[in-house]
Design a protein around this motif. Structure first.
Motif, PDB file in Angstrom:
ATOM      1  N   MET A   1     -46.989 -28.752  28.902  1.00 39.49           N
ATOM      2  CA  MET A   1     -48.311 -28.200  29.193  1.00 39.49           C
ATOM      3  C   MET A   1     -48.957 -28.926  30.386  1.00 39.49           C
ATOM      4  N   THR A   2     -49.462 -28.116  31.216  1.00 39.15           N
ATOM      5  CA  THR A   2     -49.929 -28.824  32.453  1.00 39.15           C
ATOM      6  C   THR A   2     -51.400 -28.257  32.786  1.00 39.15           C
ATOM      7  N   GLU A   3     -52.119 -29.193  33.423  1.00 41.05           N
ATOM      8  CA  GLU A   3     -53.341 -28.603  33.985  1.00 41.05           C
ATOM      9  C   GLU A   3     -53.246 -28.589  35.524  1.00 41.05           C
ATOM     10  N   VAL A   4     -53.650 -27.399  36.031  1.00 40.22           N
ATOM     11  CA  VAL A   4     -53.248 -27.305  37.632  1.00 40.22           C
ATOM     12  C   VAL A   4     -54.799 -27.068  38.044  1.00 40.22           C
ATOM     13  N   GLU A   5     -54.826 -26.881  39.544  1.00 44.89           N
ATOM     14  CA  GLU A   5     -56.099 -26.298  40.192  1.00 44.89           C
ATOM     15  C   GLU A   5     -55.431 -25.073  41.139  1.00 44.89           C
ATOM     16  N   ILE A   6     -56.260 -24.036  40.972  1.00 46.89           N
ATOM     17  CA  ILE A   6     -55.666 -22.944  41.912  1.00 46.89           C
ATOM     18  C   ILE A   6     -56.854 -22.537  42.940  1.00 46.89           C
ATOM     19  N   THR A   7     -56.557 -22.252  44.217  1.00 48.45           N
ATOM     20  CA  THR A   7     -57.337 -21.960  45.219  1.00 48.45           C
ATOM     21  C   THR A   7     -57.551 -20.642  45.152  1.00 48.45           C
ATOM     22  N   THR A   8     -58.854 -20.243  45.033  1.00 46.33           N
ATOM     23  CA  THR A   8     -59.522 -18.655  44.969  1.00 46.33           C
ATOM     24  C   THR A   8     -59.919 -18.551  46.292  1.00 46.33           C
ATOM     25  N   PRO A   9     -60.362 -17.337  46.594  1.00 42.24           N
ATOM     26  CA  PRO A   9     -60.997 -16.973  48.051  1.00 42.24           C
ATOM     27  C   PRO A   9     -62.449 -17.770  48.047  1.00 42.24           C
ATOM     28  N   HIS A  10     -63.165 -18.250  46.844  1.00 45.04           N
ATOM     29  CA  HIS A  10     -64.239 -18.746  46.757  1.00 45.04           C
ATOM     30  C   HIS A  10     -64.243 -20.306  46.523  1.00 45.04           C
ATOM     31  N   HIS A  11     -63.322 -20.724  45.570  1.00 45.26           N
ATOM     32  CA  HIS A  11     -63.716 -22.079  45.166  1.00 45.26           C
ATOM     33  C   HIS A  11     -62.226 -22.584  44.655  1.00 45.26           C
ATOM     34  N   PRO A  12     -61.970 -23.825  44.310  1.00 44.41           N
ATOM     35  CA  PRO A  12     -61.133 -24.215  43.423  1.00 44.41           C
ATOM     36  C   PRO A  12     -61.220 -23.863  42.151  1.00 44.41           C
ATOM     37  N   LEU A  13     -60.311 -23.616  41.149  1.00 49.27           N
ATOM     38  CA  LEU A  13     -60.356 -23.315  39.790  1.00 49.27           C
ATOM     39  C   LEU A  13     -59.579 -23.980  38.922  1.00 49.27           C
ATOM     40  N   LYS A  14     -59.811 -24.647  38.069  1.00 50.36           N
ATOM     41  CA  LYS A  14     -59.076 -25.516  37.084  1.00 50.36           C
ATOM     42  C   LYS A  14     -58.260 -24.466  35.854  1.00 50.36           C
ATOM     43  N   ALA A  15     -57.184 -24.876  35.688  1.00 49.93           N
ATOM     44  CA  ALA A  15     -56.417 -23.880  34.666  1.00 49.93           C
ATOM     45  C   ALA A  15     -55.517 -24.833  33.873  1.00 49.93           C
ATOM     46  N   TYR A  16     -55.027 -24.241  32.502  1.00 46.51           N
ATOM     47  CA  TYR A  16     -54.198 -24.832  31.760  1.00 46.51           C
ATOM     48  C   TYR A  16     -52.876 -23.883  31.976  1.00 46.51           C
ATOM     49  N   VAL A  17     -51.844 -24.437  31.904  1.00 40.81           N
ATOM     50  CA  VAL A  17     -50.548 -23.746  31.861  1.00 40.81           C
ATOM     51  C   VAL A  17     -49.753 -24.143  30.757  1.00 40.81           C
ATOM     52  N   ALA A  18     -49.216 -23.248  29.646  1.00 42.43           N
ATOM     53  CA  ALA A  18     -48.447 -23.355  28.997  1.00 42.43           C
ATOM     54  C   ALA A  18     -47.044 -22.818  29.284  1.00 42.43           C
ATOM     55  N   THR A  19     -45.909 -23.662  29.343  1.00 40.85           N
ATOM     56  CA  THR A  19     -44.646 -23.022  29.855  1.00 40.85           C
ATOM     57  C   THR A  19     -43.746 -23.003  28.514  1.00 40.85           C
ATOM     58  N   PRO A  20     -42.803 -21.745  28.333  1.00 44.62           N
ATOM     59  CA  PRO A  20     -41.904 -21.558  27.355  1.00 44.62           C
ATOM     60  C   PRO A  20     -40.753 -22.545  27.537  1.00 44.62           C
ATOM     61  N   LYS A  21     -40.268 -22.887  26.251  1.00 44.18           N
ATOM     62  CA  LYS A  21     -39.057 -23.718  26.405  1.00 44.18           C
ATOM     63  C   LYS A  21     -37.815 -22.826  26.979  1.00 44.18           C
ATOM     64  N   GLY A  22     -36.874 -23.644  27.581  1.00 44.19           N
ATOM     65  CA  GLY A  22     -35.790 -22.991  27.988  1.00 44.19           C
ATOM     66  C   GLY A  22     -35.896 -22.831  29.469  1.00 44.19           C
ATOM     67  N   GLU A  23     -34.940 -21.870  30.017  1.00 44.79           N
ATOM     68  CA  GLU A  23     -34.926 -21.566  31.556  1.00 44.79           C
ATOM     69  C   GLU A  23     -35.681 -20.036  31.622  1.00 44.79           C
ATOM     70  N   GLY A  24     -36.436 -20.197  32.735  1.00 43.43           N
ATOM     71  CA  GLY A  24     -36.892 -18.641  33.107  1.00 43.43           C
ATOM     72  C   GLY A  24     -35.926 -17.916  33.738  1.00 43.43           C
ATOM     73  N   PRO A  25     -36.485 -16.744  34.622  1.00 39.99           N
ATOM     74  CA  PRO A  25     -37.909 -16.665  34.723  1.00 39.99           C
ATOM     75  C   PRO A  25     -38.375 -15.611  33.597  1.00 39.99           C
ATOM     76  N   TRP A  26     -39.869 -15.872  33.428  1.00 35.77           N
ATOM     77  CA  TRP A  26     -40.728 -15.325  32.293  1.00 35.77           C
ATOM     78  C   TRP A  26     -41.699 -14.509  32.845  1.00 35.77           C
ATOM     79  N   PRO A  27     -42.163 -13.538  32.149  1.00 35.84           N
ATOM     80  CA  PRO A  27     -43.407 -12.597  32.422  1.00 35.84           C
ATOM     81  C   PRO A  27     -44.519 -13.685  32.253  1.00 35.84           C
ATOM     82  N   GLY A  28     -45.473 -13.302  33.227  1.00 34.02           N
ATOM     83  CA  GLY A  28     -46.571 -14.275  33.084  1.00 34.02           C
ATOM     84  C   GLY A  28     -47.865 -13.395  32.312  1.00 34.02           C
ATOM     85  N   VAL A  29     -48.782 -14.166  31.668  1.00 36.64           N
ATOM     86  CA  VAL A  29     -49.886 -14.000  30.867  1.00 36.64           C
ATOM     87  C   VAL A  29     -51.094 -14.723  31.129  1.00 36.64           C
ATOM     88  N   ILE A  30     -52.066 -14.042  31.764  1.00 37.03           N
ATOM     89  CA  ILE A  30     -53.590 -14.701  31.874  1.00 37.03           C
ATOM     90  C   ILE A  30     -54.169 -14.726  30.676  1.00 37.03           C
TER      91      ILE A  30
END
Length: 259
Positions: A1-30
């Motif tokens: 589980m990771t904390e990241v920062e994403i740049t949007t057109p307006h400002h940086p946005l903090k986010a939490y990322v949870a990654t499945p076990k094993g190898e991807g690729p995986w579909p994404g869910v917001i």
């Protein structure tokens, strides 16, 4: 589980990322948080979704400025159907799609106010599935559901804030020919998927907005099946027992806990 920062057109946005076990690729869910922001509850939702085989990201929509201003902006943008909040979600979706470990298919899930946001994002925003939970249903719901992605939605029959919402959403989706699974749980109130603790949990219980274990487990099962059909390969993962109680396993304490 990771904390990241994403740049949007307006400002940086903090986010939490949870990654499945094993190898991807995986579909994404917001995973969109409720009015309390990116709490342990929302991180727990992201963790559960990742366990099902999805690259889950929970953006902190209140991290770019003071909480009051961020909430006002979110409410204003949802009323206008455009603005900073929509741009933020699109930036997060683009970030997901741009990862090598993402298949390019994305879904969105929201709770409470962002349950409504998930409804508004269902048409014209690039998602393959949307899962609004006890979100207010817009008055013009039939008009805005044209061309929407498949929708799985959950509501509480004792939620006095959204009386008749499930039926209106279901009717609008049916009239527009959108594949859907909309269910109202008669014994549940608002926020029945959110196991908030502390003061938030106490206040929620007073107003009838508290976690309901049986109904939450059923809603998660429906979301799991629906996402597998529309984001994955149709294979529905078996639900691990720790998620049926709204809590993590002893090794991963904190799922579903509030501020």
């Amino acid at each position: 589980m990771t904390e990241v920062e994403i740049t949007t057109p307006h400002h940086p946005l903090k986010a939490y990322v949870a990654t499945p076990k094993g190898e991807g690729p995986w579909p994404g869910v917001i995973v969109l948080h409720d009015i309390f922001g990116l709490t342990r509850v929302t991180r727990g939702h992201a963790d559960w979704i990742a366990e099902q085989g999805y690259l889950a990201i929970a953006p902190d929509l209140f991290s770019w400025d003071g909480r009051i201003r961020c909430i006002r902006t979110l409410m204003r943008d949802m009323a206008a159907r455009r603005g900073v909040s929509f741009d933020d979600v699109e930036a997060v979706r683009s970030w997901l799609v741009g990862r090598e470990d993402c298949t390019g298919k994305t879904g969105v899930i929201g709770f409470c106010g962002t349950g409504q946001f998930a409804i508004l994002l269902a048409a014209g925003h690039g998602f393959s599935a949307a899962a609004p939970n006890y979100g207010p249903v817009p008055n013009d719901i039939e008009a805005i559901m044209g061309g929407a992605c498949p929708v799985v939605a959950s509501y509480g029959g004792r939620d006095w804030t959204i009386r008749g919402g499930a039926a209106r959403l279901k009717d609008a989706l049916e009239r527009n020919g959108i594949e859907n699974d909309v269910k109202e749980y008669p014994a549940a109130g608002h926020s029945f998927l959110d196991d908030h603790k502390g003061l938030i949990g106490i206040l929620g219980a007073v107003i009838g907005a508290s976690y309901k274990e049986k109904e939450a487990a059923d809603a998660r099962a429906r979301i799991r099946t629906f996402f597998a059909q529309h984001l994955g390969d149709g294979t529905v993962p078996a639900e691990e027992s720790r998620w049926t109680t709204g809590g993590r396993s002893p090794a991963r304490k904190g799922f579903g806990r509030g501020l």
